[in-house]
Scaffold this motif. Sequence first.
Motif, PDB file in Angstrom:
ATOM      1  N   THR A   1       5.392   2.987   2.076  1.00  0.00           N
ATOM      2  CA  THR A   1       5.063   2.810   3.494  1.00  0.00           C
ATOM      3  C   THR A   1       6.009   1.797   4.125  1.00  0.00           C
ATOM      4  OG1 THR A   1       2.720   3.219   3.033  1.00  0.00           O
ATOM      5  CG2 THR A   1       3.216   2.077   5.085  1.00  0.00           C
TER       6      THR A   1
ATOM      7  N   ALA B   1      -1.526   8.649  -5.454  1.00  0.00           N
ATOM      8  CA  ALA B   1      -1.395   8.126  -4.082  1.00  0.00           C
ATOM      9  C   ALA B   1      -2.696   7.473  -3.628  1.00  0.00           C
ATOM     10  CB  ALA B   1      -1.001   9.243  -3.116  1.00  0.00           C
TER      11      ALA B   1
ATOM     12  N   TYR C   1     -13.892   7.974   1.598  1.00  0.00           N
ATOM     13  CA  TYR C   1     -12.488   7.554   1.763  1.00  0.00           C
ATOM     14  C   TYR C   1     -11.720   7.906   0.478  1.00  0.00           C
ATOM     15  CZ  TYR C   1      -8.503   4.470   1.120  1.00  0.00           C
ATOM     16  OH  TYR C   1      -7.252   3.997   0.811  1.00  0.00           O
TER      17      TYR C   1
HETATM   18  C1  LIG Z   1      -4.112   4.818   0.277  1.00  0.00           C
HETATM   19  C2  LIG Z   1      -3.555   5.018   1.467  1.00  0.00           C
HETATM   20  O1  LIG Z   1      -2.278   5.556   1.629  1.00  0.00           O
HETATM   21  C3  LIG Z   1      -1.621   6.202   0.564  1.00  0.00           C
HETATM   22  C4  LIG Z   1      -0.766   7.260   1.146  1.00  0.00           C
HETATM   23  C5  LIG Z   1       0.521   6.994   1.569  1.00  0.00           C
HETATM   24  C6  LIG Z   1       1.129   5.777   1.245  1.00  0.00           C
HETATM   25  C7  LIG Z   1       0.505   4.883   0.438  1.00  0.00           C
HETATM   26  C8  LIG Z   1       1.165   3.586   0.096  1.00  0.00           C
HETATM   27  O2  LIG Z   1       2.298   3.332   0.553  1.00  0.00           O
HETATM   28  O3  LIG Z   1       0.572   2.767  -0.605  1.00  0.00           O
HETATM   29  C9  LIG Z   1      -0.805   5.181  -0.201  1.00  0.00           C
HETATM   30  O4  LIG Z   1      -0.540   5.648  -1.497  1.00  0.00           O
HETATM   31  C10 LIG Z   1      -4.266   4.692   2.716  1.00  0.00           C
HETATM   32  O5  LIG Z   1      -3.717   4.972   3.796  1.00  0.00           O
HETATM   33  O6  LIG Z   1      -5.406   4.184   2.670  1.00  0.00           O
END
Ligand SMILES: C=C(O[C@H]1C=CC=C(C(=O)O)[C@@H]1O)C(=O)O
Length: 349
Positions: A181, A258, A282
Amino acid sequence: MELIRSKIEEKLAQKIPFVCYAKPDSNQVIGLFQRSNQNHNFDPTAAGFCMVSFEGNTQLFIPESDTDCYFETFSAKDFLWTEVKPEFESDAKVHFESIVAKAVNAIEAGELHKVVLSRKEMHSFDSSQLYATFERLLALYPTAFRYFWYHPDSGVWMGATPEQLAKKVGTTVKTVALAGTQVGSLESLLQWGEKEIREQQLVTDYIVSSLTPVTDSITISEPYTHQAGSLLHIKTDIEAELNSNWEAVVKTLHPTPAVGGFPKSVALQFIAENEGYDRRFYAGYLGEWNKNFGTYKSGDSDLYVNLRCMQWENDSLSIYVGCGINAGSIPEKEFMETVHKAATVKRAL
Ligand SMILES: C=C(O[C@H]1C=CC=C(C(=O)O)[C@@H]1O)C(=O)O
């Protein structure tokens, strides 16, 4: 969307299950409104819409056989893109950073590779704003799967998720590996760091190895950057041909690293012992089961991971957010990532 709006209000007042949703890049809302007030058990051989909790032990189902189906197109109203201040409670920060630090220690000690940790934020909310919130989600996040779900056993859940769990079109299975992210837009994209690339590759590898026994002819795209509201993620598209039943595919994929971690069982145990709250729906999954109500094709399914979501129950609103922790994760940075994810949901409130 006067029709959908009045059906939502009627069914909420009667406490009868329904779901309204728009698929990624679509401006059509599909509304499935249950006719009776019966509680239906999830039947994997039936067609309908399912909502499954993270732990998989609660499976709510709105079957096609007890459903009135409505379609309405919407033209996204212009909403001012208000920046939501990244506010948070200091107790929440202290607790979250302490569990992240504990996870990093466990990862460095070789107990696991990755774990996704999450938290819930509670807010006051005027329930007369529920429908307006859904309209704003529809407008703000056109590339997401946007939904408004109600069931007496879950209360209201609403969200705009960027992540597909899996889709079945005929005998083809389509899924994605999404992770990593950064805040910003494609124009401001910074080079992805080694940590994010490794984290996302782990998700791709897991999905491919999970699909190998239940599918043939797996094809994998190059990783690319995907915009999800004001956030960017790394994404890989994966496609394969079913050689087993669809239920087996869903069971093997969920929860992906993920939202869970890797190895799966160690990560799930870490979450259960340390997160300190119940994720409920969730990071579970939801979507069309054995029927694509958009194309009206029987046998097809279209499931999404329940991220960037909120729950309204007993007069309180909870927003659920998490992030992947691996070697090198910095607790404060990870906490701020959850604050930015919460802001994407709060923008619709
Ligand atoms: C667990 C989440 O995102 C997941 C999905 C995309 C990127 C994520 C990250 O960068 O950590 C997470 O794995 C959330 O949005 O609550």
